[in-house]
Design an enzyme around this catalytic site. Structure first.
Site, PDB file in Angstrom:
ATOM      1  N   LYS A 219       6.781  24.554  16.294  1.00 15.61           N
ATOM      2  CA  LYS A 219       8.054  24.370  16.986  1.00 15.61           C
ATOM      3  C   LYS A 219       9.160  25.099  16.219  1.00 15.61           C
ATOM      4  O   LYS A 219       9.288  24.951  15.001  1.00 15.61           O
ATOM      5  CB  LYS A 219       8.394  22.881  17.095  1.00 15.61           C
ATOM      6  CG  LYS A 219       7.414  22.102  17.956  1.00 15.61           C
ATOM      7  CD  LYS A 219       7.531  22.480  19.420  1.00 15.61           C
ATOM      8  CE  LYS A 219       6.631  21.618  20.298  1.00 15.61           C
ATOM      9  NZ  LYS A 219       6.800  21.880  21.724  1.00 15.61           N
ATOM     10  N   HIS A 327       0.190  23.615  28.537  1.00 10.45           N
ATOM     11  CA  HIS A 327       0.710  22.814  27.426  1.00 10.45           C
ATOM     12  C   HIS A 327       0.582  21.344  27.783  1.00 10.45           C
ATOM     13  O   HIS A 327       0.635  20.961  28.940  1.00 10.45           O
ATOM     14  CB  HIS A 327       2.134  23.210  27.050  1.00 10.45           C
ATOM     15  CG  HIS A 327       3.135  23.201  28.161  1.00 10.45           C
ATOM     16  ND1 HIS A 327       4.474  23.390  27.958  1.00 10.45           N
ATOM     17  CD2 HIS A 327       3.007  23.029  29.498  1.00 10.45           C
ATOM     18  CE1 HIS A 327       5.132  23.338  29.098  1.00 10.45           C
ATOM     19  NE2 HIS A 327       4.266  23.120  30.050  1.00 10.45           N
TER      20      HIS A 327
END
Length: 412
Positions: A219, A327
């Site tokens: 991230k 995802h």
């Protein structure tokens, strides 16, 4: 399909607000969502036969109560229908939920009504699969292609994919044996949430490598200096031959994304996920020009992945021969997505080239049929249904705000 199996009249729909305090340990944290509490609007469709269908839609805590209200608003469209009535015209059933003359104004394609519709549809898919005694992926694989296509609402996508083209794709089904033996390749995001400390990142990467993981997503997006340090740390931990991806969760403007991605290119990411607003088509076109310079794509992701199920599988990406890598970061999403990827391989793409699916190692213990990962691969689920059912003990404990977890949290 046996009509006898389908005679289950829906008597009522229940929905509960179930939240997990994942923000306490920064699980799921990213540049846009710094304190997520993984949550669901958890739906149960009840029938006169006693058979139930379970479904949910994923949220991040606050606002789940709004989705719950929206589910209750939709319930009147479902109650009184038999499963046979629904499956004989699933496209019509989908349009009934998404095209109500008044509620449609609130957004059938985005937002709260979209989420509520997803939860109800997931529960009905689960009910259908349970009625047939099959996991959902197997129900779909065994269907006649014409029936699958009949479930899809092609409105708004016929310029890219027609029913006839979809049918041609579905006819080319593959064998199931490879999936049953080896499973579907996965990548992990659990090592690199943005709120984790460096020591935690190191330990999680070490553990993941020992467990056979070779593909890691990081991230990014809040602070370039911090992203650079964290990407360098992870690249050092996993080595030059393992796969690294980065995900900005829509944090950047277009020009900002281009600059940021250029700075992180040295870590050789396979893709940059959600670099900007997913609806900004021209912005993504501008960002993707970076591909020519650095050799990796700017990926917008498919936002409707768990909400339209079949629609996404038959997405125009297939027509353009582009692989879709789903995802699944969130409570229960891995349980759902495993059915999608299996159906995609067996009945649509027939390929694992450049394909993989996200996995996060959180909250699976709250489901009656939790996802099974072996050697960094999703193994096909065997239990009937859509893997949506949660343990009643977990639901009661985490129901908001009266569950024990939230009473204790409030007292602290």
């Amino acid at each position: 399909m046996s009509e006898r199996k389908m005679v289950h009249k829906i008597t009522h729909v229940t929905v509960r607000d179930v939240r997990f305090p994942t923000s306490l340990e920064q699980h799921g944290s990213d540049a846009m969502h710094t304190d997520p509490d993984y949550s669901t609007a958890y739906v149960v469709v009840h029938t006169d036969s006693g058979l139930q269908g379970f479904g949910f839609t994923f949220t991040l805590g606050k606002g789940t109560e709004i989705v719950v209200c929206a589910v209750r608003a939709l319930a009147g469209l479902v109650v009184g229908k038999s499963l046979q009535e629904i499956v004989s015209d699933f496209r019509g059933f989908y349009r009934l939920l998404s095209s109500d003359g008044q509620m449609r104004w609130l957004g059938p394609e985005k937002g709260v009504i979209h989420l509520a519709t997803a939860a109800v549809l997931n529960a009905v898919w689960d009910l259908w699969a349970r009625a047939e005694g099959k996991p959902l992926w197997k129900l779909l694989v065994d269907m006649d292609p014409k029936q699958i296509v009949s479930c899809v609402d092609f409105r708004y996508i016929t310029d890219a994919l027609t029913e006839e083209e979809a049918l041609d794709i579905l006819v080319k089904a593959q064998e199931e044996d490879q999936m049953l033996k080896e499973g579907y390749p996965a990548y992990t995001t659990s090592c690199a949430w943005i709120g984790y400390s460096d020591e935690q990142l190191k330990q999680l990467c070490t553990d993941a490598l020992k467990s056979g993981w070779t593909k890691f997503k990081v991230k990014v997006g809040a602070d370039l200096e911090d992203d650079t340090r964290r990407c360098r740390l992870i690249r050092q931990m996993i080595g030059p031959d393992k796969t690294l991806m980065i995900d900005a969760n829509q944090r950047w403007d277009v020009s900002e994304a281009i600059g940021w991605v250029s700075s992180l290119a040295e870590f050789k990411p396979l893709w940059i996920e959600e670099p900007t607003c997913p609806d900004d088509i021209l912005g993504h076109a501008a960002i993707s020009k970076v591909r020519g310079k650095f050799g990796f794509p700017a990926d917008s992701c498919v936002e409707d992945l768990f909400f339209h199920f079949i629609v996404v599988i038959l997405h125009p990406f297939v027509v353009m021969l582009l692989p879709v890598c789903p995802h699944a970061g969130g409570v229960g999403l891995c349980e759902l997505v495993q059915h999608l990827i299996l159906f995609d391989y067996i009945c649509v793409s027939g390929s694992l080239s450049n394909r993989m699916c996200e996995y996060v190692d959180h909250l699976h213990e709250h489901f009656t049929s939790p996802v099974v990962i072996h050697d960094a691969h999703y193994m096909p689920p065997k239990d009937p249904g859509y893997s949506c059912e949660m343990l009643e003990s977990s639901v009661k404990k985490h129901q908001y705000p009266e569950g024990d977890v939230w009473k204790q949290h409030k007292n602290n």
